[in-house]
Design an enzyme around this catalytic site. Structure first.
Site, short mmCIF file in Angstrom:
data_model
loop_
_atom_site.label_atom_id
_atom_site.label_comp_id
_atom_site.label_asym_id
_atom_site.label_seq_id
_atom_site.Cartn_x
_atom_site.Cartn_y
_atom_site.Cartn_z
N HIS A 200 0.80 -1.23 0.00
CA HIS A 200 0.00 0.00 0.00
C HIS A 200 0.83 1.28 0.00
O HIS A 200 0.29 2.37 -0.08
CB HIS A 200 -0.92 0.02 1.22
C1 UD1 Z 1 -1.54 5.72 6.32
C2 UD1 Z 1 -0.17 6.07 6.92
C3 UD1 Z 1 0.79 4.92 6.66
C4 UD1 Z 1 0.23 3.62 7.16
C5 UD1 Z 1 -1.14 3.38 6.57
C6 UD1 Z 1 -1.75 2.13 7.12
C7 UD1 Z 1 0.42 8.46 6.85
C8 UD1 Z 1 1.27 9.46 6.16
N1 UD1 Z 1 0.40 7.26 6.26
O1 UD1 Z 1 -1.38 5.60 4.93
O2 UD1 Z 1 2.00 5.18 7.35
O3 UD1 Z 1 1.10 2.56 6.80
O4 UD1 Z 1 -1.98 4.51 6.89
O5 UD1 Z 1 -3.00 1.87 6.61
O6 UD1 Z 1 -0.19 8.76 7.83
N2 UD1 Z 1 -8.90 5.72 2.51
C9 UD1 Z 1 -10.15 5.15 2.51
N3 UD1 Z 1 -10.68 4.78 3.73
C10 UD1 Z 1 -10.05 4.97 4.91
C11 UD1 Z 1 -8.77 5.57 4.89
C12 UD1 Z 1 -8.21 5.93 3.69
O7 UD1 Z 1 -10.76 4.96 1.48
O8 UD1 Z 1 -10.61 4.60 5.96
C13 UD1 Z 1 -8.29 6.08 1.20
C14 UD1 Z 1 -8.50 7.52 0.81
O9 UD1 Z 1 -8.66 7.56 -0.56
C15 UD1 Z 1 -7.18 8.17 1.19
C16 UD1 Z 1 -6.18 7.04 0.94
O10 UD1 Z 1 -6.89 5.85 1.28
O11 UD1 Z 1 -6.93 9.30 0.45
C17 UD1 Z 1 -4.94 7.16 1.77
O12 UD1 Z 1 -5.27 7.29 3.17
P1 UD1 Z 1 -4.24 8.08 4.15
O13 UD1 Z 1 -4.72 8.02 5.54
O14 UD1 Z 1 -3.96 9.42 3.57
O15 UD1 Z 1 -2.90 7.27 4.00
P2 UD1 Z 1 -2.62 5.70 3.94
O16 UD1 Z 1 -2.12 5.36 2.61
O17 UD1 Z 1 -3.79 4.95 4.49
#
Ligand code: UD1
Length: 376
Positions: free
Chosen positions: A207
């Protein structure tokens, strides 16, 4: 009475905070704590299901910030968390891990002269293209209590000039959760329900932006996985970011979802599922032939489970898992992935050693340090 705000935001925070809350509850006459969820992760399968599996209380305060760019997400957390600090007036804020919520709440609290503790401090990948490395550096420099998992972390902090009195080697809270839930996960039969034979399949989690945000790189990894899947079932619980990028790049056909009909008789091939709960995923990982991942926490969990871990990254902030554990950090080149997996497939399962203080008591040690310090 010490008033504490415990912060969680994203999936890897929950299993780190659950044991800390349990340990704090043993001292409820001395510590009053509230759980703050920033809302960085919000899907049922990325958040609520973990609270249920880990037996965590529901958050007392939900900031509901959701997704956004790094600046947007970090800023929203800071704005909302500042209001909570003004209202609740805590003596201490506890942050865990390295996600945006960790850094945002640490900075906010410190500027309000509230003491901050960072659990899982001192990890360094030396890779400034990782947002988590920036979060780790900013958080550690500010915090009053730096709770570390191993000697590498202690050395990193000392090398950065952090005074010895702020560094506390306590062990690994993620492993506290693993050991607490291991028996329960063993019994829940996820592996059998899918029709997988223990030791005869692998789990995949990819991811990181460095692997999934570039079409060519992601396609190369998927091609390698498809070749491996000719010999063994591969189960790929899909992070929302990965799912989004697969659709954007029109690569989703590489990883079809497990159909209802296939459940119970999963065959060789590369299969995706929705994100899995903590107990289901633990069951699958403990029975896997190997795990292929770019996650941080899984490198640690597989070390304790004695399951080979092939890490699709150029570096790790957790070198102890390579030094004493089962982890191999191999980059994301297709040929290299195939070479290493072939080797792992032909080997008997090898058991690594368990690092010092990864013994299920890290959270108790953290609470002891806090109580002692606040008493003084
Ligand atoms: C975040 C953490 C990463 C961790 C990961 C675990 C940061 C910078 N990154 O990355 O270190 O390894 O979480 O999961 O904090 N989204 C959903 N549903 C959710 C959450 C996210 O659909 O419940 C989607 C959204 O499109 C979002 C994307 O996932 O924009 C990324 O989510 P984000 O929290 O920005 O970062 P992660 O890639 O999840």
């Amino acid at each position: 009475m010490i008033k504490i705000l415990n912060i969680v935001g994203a999936r890897p925070n929950f299993m780190k905070m659950a044991p800390i809350i349990r340990s704090m509850n043993k001292h409820s006459h001395k510590m009053k704590h509230l759980l703050v969820h920033t809302g960085q992760h919000y899907d049922q399968k990325m958040s609520k299901s973990f609270f249920e599996d880990l037996g965590m209380p529901r958050p007392d305060i939900d900031l509901g910030v959701g997704s956004g760019s790094h600046a947007e997400q970090t800023a929203r957390i800071m704005i909302e968390f500042e209001k909570v600090c003004l209202r609740e007036k805590p003596n201490l804020v506890v942050v865990v891990g390295d996600v945006n919520s960790t850094m945002a709440c640490a900075i906010t609290a410190k500027k309000m002269m509230i003491k901050v503790a960072h659990v899982e401090a001192g990890l360094r990948s030396r890779d400034m293209t990782m947002p988590e490395e920036i979060n780790r550096l900013c958080t550690d420099i500010l915090c009053d209590y730096l709770f570390t998992t191993d000697h590498f972390a202690d050395e990193n902090l000392r090398a950065e000039g952090i005074p010895e009195g702020r560094i506390h080697f306590v062990g690994n809270v993620m492993i506290d959760s693993l050991l607490t839930h291991m028996e329960e996960a063993k019994k829940n039969g996820t592996c059998e329900k899918l029709g997988l034979r223990p030791g005869n399949y692998a789990t995949i989690t990819i991811h990181r932006p460095s692997n999934v945000d570039d079409r060519q790189r992601l396609a190369g990894i998927l091609e390698a996985l498809q070749e491996i899947a000719v010999d063994i079932p591969l189960l790929f619980p899909m992070h929302p970011r990965t799912k989004k990028m697969l659709q954007l790049f029109e690569l989703q056909d590489y990883v079809p979802p497990i159909g209802e009909a296939a459940i119970g008789k999963l065959e060789k091939g590369l299969w995706s599922t929705e994100p899995l709960g903590y107990l289901d995923f633990l069951n699958l990982n403990m029975n896997a032939k190997f795990v292929l991942t770019d996650s941080g926490g899984l490198q640690e969990e597989t070390t304790v489970l004695g399951v080979p871990c092939v890490t699709i990254r150029n570096n790790t902030e957790r070198p102890i898992t390579c030094e004493v554990g089962t982890n191999m950090v191999i980059g994301n080149n297709k040929g290299k992935i195939l070479e290493i997996v072939k080797k792992v497939m032909s080997e008997e399962r090898r058991k690594g050693a368990v690092p010092e203080k990864w013994d299920g008591k890290a959270a108790d040690r953290i609470v002891e340090v806090l109580l002692r310090s606040f008493n003084e």
